[in-house]
Write an enzyme that holds these catalytic residues in place. Structure first.
Site, PDB file in Angstrom:
ATOM      1  N   LYS A 125      65.704  49.084  -6.861  1.00 21.54           N
ATOM      2  CA  LYS A 125      66.235  47.809  -7.372  1.00 21.54           C
ATOM      3  C   LYS A 125      65.335  47.375  -8.512  1.00 21.54           C
ATOM      4  CE  LYS A 125      69.583  44.887  -6.534  1.00 21.54           C
ATOM      5  NZ  LYS A 125      70.924  45.129  -5.973  1.00 21.54           N
ATOM      6  N   ASP A 165      73.948  43.713 -10.921  1.00 21.57           N
ATOM      7  CA  ASP A 165      73.778  42.845  -9.743  1.00 21.57           C
ATOM      8  C   ASP A 165      73.927  41.423 -10.286  1.00 21.57           C
ATOM      9  OD1 ASP A 165      72.829  42.862  -6.746  1.00 21.57           O
ATOM     10  OD2 ASP A 165      71.589  41.336  -7.648  1.00 21.57           O
TER      11      ASP A 165
HETATM   12  P1  NDP Z   1      77.265  37.556 -10.147  1.00 17.87           P
HETATM   13  O1  NDP Z   1      76.129  37.197 -11.021  1.00 17.87           O
HETATM   14  O2  NDP Z   1      78.480  38.143 -10.756  1.00 17.87           O
HETATM   15  O3  NDP Z   1      77.719  36.285  -9.298  1.00 17.87           O
HETATM   16  C1  NDP Z   1      76.852  35.606  -8.460  1.00 17.87           C
HETATM   17  C2  NDP Z   1      77.570  34.369  -7.952  1.00 17.87           C
HETATM   18  O4  NDP Z   1      76.790  33.759  -6.929  1.00 17.87           O
HETATM   19  C3  NDP Z   1      77.769  33.328  -9.037  1.00 17.87           C
HETATM   20  O5  NDP Z   1      78.920  32.594  -8.772  1.00 17.87           O
HETATM   21  C4  NDP Z   1      76.513  32.474  -8.858  1.00 17.87           C
HETATM   22  O6  NDP Z   1      76.616  31.149  -9.368  1.00 17.87           O
HETATM   23  C5  NDP Z   1      76.401  32.451  -7.358  1.00 17.87           C
HETATM   24  N1  NDP Z   1      75.029  32.179  -6.974  1.00 17.87           N
HETATM   25  C6  NDP Z   1      73.908  32.849  -7.347  1.00 17.87           C
HETATM   26  N2  NDP Z   1      72.828  32.276  -6.813  1.00 17.87           N
HETATM   27  C7  NDP Z   1      73.283  31.215  -6.105  1.00 17.87           C
HETATM   28  C8  NDP Z   1      72.655  30.230  -5.323  1.00 17.87           C
HETATM   29  N3  NDP Z   1      71.337  30.212  -5.179  1.00 17.87           N
HETATM   30  N4  NDP Z   1      73.447  29.303  -4.727  1.00 17.87           N
HETATM   31  C9  NDP Z   1      74.791  29.319  -4.860  1.00 17.87           C
HETATM   32  N5  NDP Z   1      75.437  30.227  -5.604  1.00 17.87           N
HETATM   33  C10 NDP Z   1      74.695  31.161  -6.210  1.00 17.87           C
HETATM   34  O7  NDP Z   1      76.649  38.524  -9.031  1.00 17.87           O
HETATM   35  P2  NDP Z   1      77.413  39.511  -8.034  1.00 17.87           P
HETATM   36  O8  NDP Z   1      78.742  38.959  -7.670  1.00 17.87           O
HETATM   37  O9  NDP Z   1      77.327  40.856  -8.606  1.00 17.87           O
HETATM   38  O10 NDP Z   1      76.433  39.487  -6.772  1.00 17.87           O
HETATM   39  C11 NDP Z   1      76.586  38.587  -5.669  1.00 17.87           C
HETATM   40  C12 NDP Z   1      75.863  39.126  -4.460  1.00 17.87           C
HETATM   41  O11 NDP Z   1      76.401  40.412  -4.111  1.00 17.87           O
HETATM   42  C13 NDP Z   1      74.368  39.350  -4.612  1.00 17.87           C
HETATM   43  O12 NDP Z   1      73.717  39.107  -3.369  1.00 17.87           O
HETATM   44  C14 NDP Z   1      74.273  40.825  -4.948  1.00 17.87           C
HETATM   45  O13 NDP Z   1      72.998  41.373  -4.625  1.00 17.87           O
HETATM   46  C15 NDP Z   1      75.358  41.370  -4.031  1.00 17.87           C
HETATM   47  N6  NDP Z   1      75.866  42.694  -4.377  1.00 17.87           N
HETATM   48  C16 NDP Z   1      76.429  42.927  -5.607  1.00 17.87           C
HETATM   49  C17 NDP Z   1      76.920  44.173  -5.908  1.00 17.87           C
HETATM   50  C18 NDP Z   1      77.658  44.466  -7.178  1.00 17.87           C
HETATM   51  O14 NDP Z   1      78.237  45.544  -7.280  1.00 17.87           O
HETATM   52  N7  NDP Z   1      77.708  43.556  -8.143  1.00 17.87           N
HETATM   53  C19 NDP Z   1      76.764  45.306  -4.965  1.00 17.87           C
HETATM   54  C20 NDP Z   1      76.238  44.920  -3.667  1.00 17.87           C
HETATM   55  C21 NDP Z   1      75.790  43.675  -3.424  1.00 17.87           C
HETATM   56  P3  NDP Z   1      75.924  30.754 -10.775  1.00 17.87           P
HETATM   57  O15 NDP Z   1      76.840  31.321 -11.805  1.00 17.87           O
HETATM   58  O16 NDP Z   1      75.847  29.278 -10.768  1.00 17.87           O
HETATM   59  O17 NDP Z   1      74.569  31.406 -10.774  1.00 17.87           O
END
Ligand code: NDP
Length: 452
Positions: A125, A165
């Site tokens: 990571k 991510d």
């Molecule tokens: P994105 O950046 O596309 O989206 C993240 C989302 O979560 C946004 O809506 C963001 O809001 C919100 N968010 C982030 N931090 C917080 C917080 N502290 N409180 C509330 N909302 C929050 O990321 P992903 O969708 O790619 O990733 C989401 C999760 O999935 C993570 O845990 C990641 O590790 C996991 N994941 C992702 C993979 C992938 O293929 N993308 C694979 C496996 C796991 P804001 O815009 O306001 O920050």
């Protein structure tokens, strides 16, 4: 004192302030207690001590110039945790909260997740404390180029293959891949999540969200149930949340919530059809805030500063399935208890470690179907593995082919979890099953290599 608790004590003593890493290591090691009893050879070779220590942790300076001409300095990381079963593989996160503890927790989880997919991928990571929010495209490009200026020497298609991510989507992967290609004069599959025209795979953007829903559907099947007619709470509104929403709609469920770090919207009519198109355009093109959804659709409520789990706790909202798709530790014990009270029967984690240890205990005590992230969100990295295969073969598979393989992989992961849980006396426990099934393959490979 058991061998495993001694390992955990040493982890805490060595890095006393890496709390997220302690949490991830504790959860995995606790479920591996039974393997230590069954496999004295793992104990003799100190596999447990070796697996919690990364192969290497690279930390570097990332200087770049903002639109005003001022120099900014961020910190970059790549944690190459374990490459026993394949090249290092895992995402890059750009978020101000990023630090060594968070990346070590994510890299550690990635070892077991990647092993569960059955594809040959090690765990890693990386990322930076850079915040893409509020930055211009040019600033994001200059940052990505500065980041790759150092990262390029540590990665390669047979060495380490990063992906996206939080904060790293198609735009950032494009800037990083473009710069890598320029300075290496090399067009290889060194990053996944690429655009379709330049080596990407169909279904990769959708894969984590779709896979999380496929995993939930498999869990529901064990109780003779399906998504049809179910009310589903989703957190987040990024990559994973968006495609989880799409798949739930396709399977006949009703998605009632999305959120970002500022607010939560609840639409009890269901977020479907052109409302989904609005969300995708808002978040991916206009890079706006989810509260704008409630401005556009009068039937939706907006809760500023609250997560969906707060809303369920305070408003007694009824949900059948919960898909946390935002970030780590977003559901605590009290919020989990509120989920149980609301009638929720299934939690499938799109995010990594979104439930605290207290929340997990609540789910387990209530006999909920609980799919931990390392199993439920493995569809993303699995499809990255498929992207790597297509790059190596210089072929592109059709949408149906990739989606079919993803569905098969998620079904297999579900089965491996249940089989391993049963074999080690924990029938129906997906946490133990995922950890053991992921661990055994890596541990056997490490054993075969001797002390290296
Ligand atoms: P994105 O950046 O596309 O989206 C993240 C989302 O979560 C946004 O809506 C963001 O809001 C919100 N968010 C982030 N931090 C917080 C917080 N502290 N409180 C509330 N909302 C929050 O990321 P992903 O969708 O790619 O990733 C989401 C999760 O999935 C993570 O845990 C990641 O590790 C996991 N994941 C992702 C993979 C992938 O293929 N993308 C694979 C496996 C796991 P804001 O815009 O306001 O920050």
């Amino acid at each position: 004192m058991s061998v495993i608790s001694e390992v955990m004590d040493r982890v805490k003593e060595r890095d006393p302030y890496q709390f997220e890493f302690h949490q991830a290591a504790q959860e995995v090691l606790e479920s591996l207690e039974v393997t230590a009893k069954k496999h004295p050879e793992f104990v003799r070779a100190r596999i447990y001590d070796r697996i919690v220590e990364p192969d290497r942790a690279i930390v570097f300076r990332v200087p770049w110039v903002d639109d005003k001409g001022d120099v900014q300095v961020n910190r970059g990381y790549r944690i190459q945790f374990n490459n026993a079963i394949g090249p290092y593989k895992g995402g890059l996160r750009f978020h101000p909260s990023v630090n060594l503890s968070i990346l070590k927790f994510l890299g550690f989880e990635q070892i077991f997740k990647n092993s569960l997919t059955t594809l040959p991928m090690g765990g890693a990571k990386g990322g930076s404390d850079f915040d893409p929010k509020g930055k211009s495209d040019d600033e994001v490009m200059r940052f990505c180029q500065a980041f790759v200026r150092e990262l390029y020497r540590h990665i390669g298609p047979d060495v380490d293959v990063p992906a996206g991510d939080i904060g790293v989507g198609g735009r950032e992967i494009g800037y990083m891949f473009g710069y890598y290609k320029k300075i290496r004069n090399d067009h290889t599959g060194v990053l996944t999540g690429k655009g379709l025209e330049w080596g990407g795979s169909l279904i990769r953007p959708e894969a984590t969200g779709y896979g999380c829903v496929y995993f939930a559907a498999e869990m529901l099947t064990t109780k003779g149930q399906s998504f049809a007619g179910k009310t589903v709470a989703i957190s987040g509104s990024g990559n994973v949340a968006q495609y989880a929403m799409e798949k739930v709609n396709q399977l006949g469920g009703r998605v009632i919530s999305l959120c970002d770090s500022s607010s939560t919207i609840v639409d009890e009519q269901g977020i479907c059809g052109e409302k989904c198109d609005f969300v995708l355009d808002l978040k991916n093109q206009r890079r706006g805030r989810i509260s704008e959804y409630a401005d556009k659709y009068a039937g939706a409520a907006c809760f500023i500063g609250d997560s969906i789990w707060d809303v369920i706790k305070s408003n007694g909202l009824k949900v059948d399935v919960a898909l946390p798709c935002a970030t780590q530790n977003e559901i605590d014990g009290e919020q989990a208890a509120a989920l149980v009270k609301s009638g929720c029967l299934c939690v499938s984690e799109g995010a990594n470690m979104p439930s605290t240890p207290e929340a997990i205990r609540v789910y387990q005590d209530a006999n909920m179907l609980y799919g931990p992230g390392k199993a439920a969100n493995a569809g993303g990295v699995a499809t990255s593995g498929l992207e790597m295969s297509q790059n190596s073969m210089r072929l592109s598979w059709s949408r149906e082919e990739v989606d079919g393989r993803l569905l098969e992989i998620m079904k297999n992961i579900h089965k491996s979890c249940l089989d391993a849980a049963e074999a080690y006396g924990k029938k129906g426990d997906y946490v133990t099953g995922a950890n053991i099934a992921g661990f055994l393959k890596v541990a056997n490979a490490m054993l075969a290599y001797g002390i290296v």
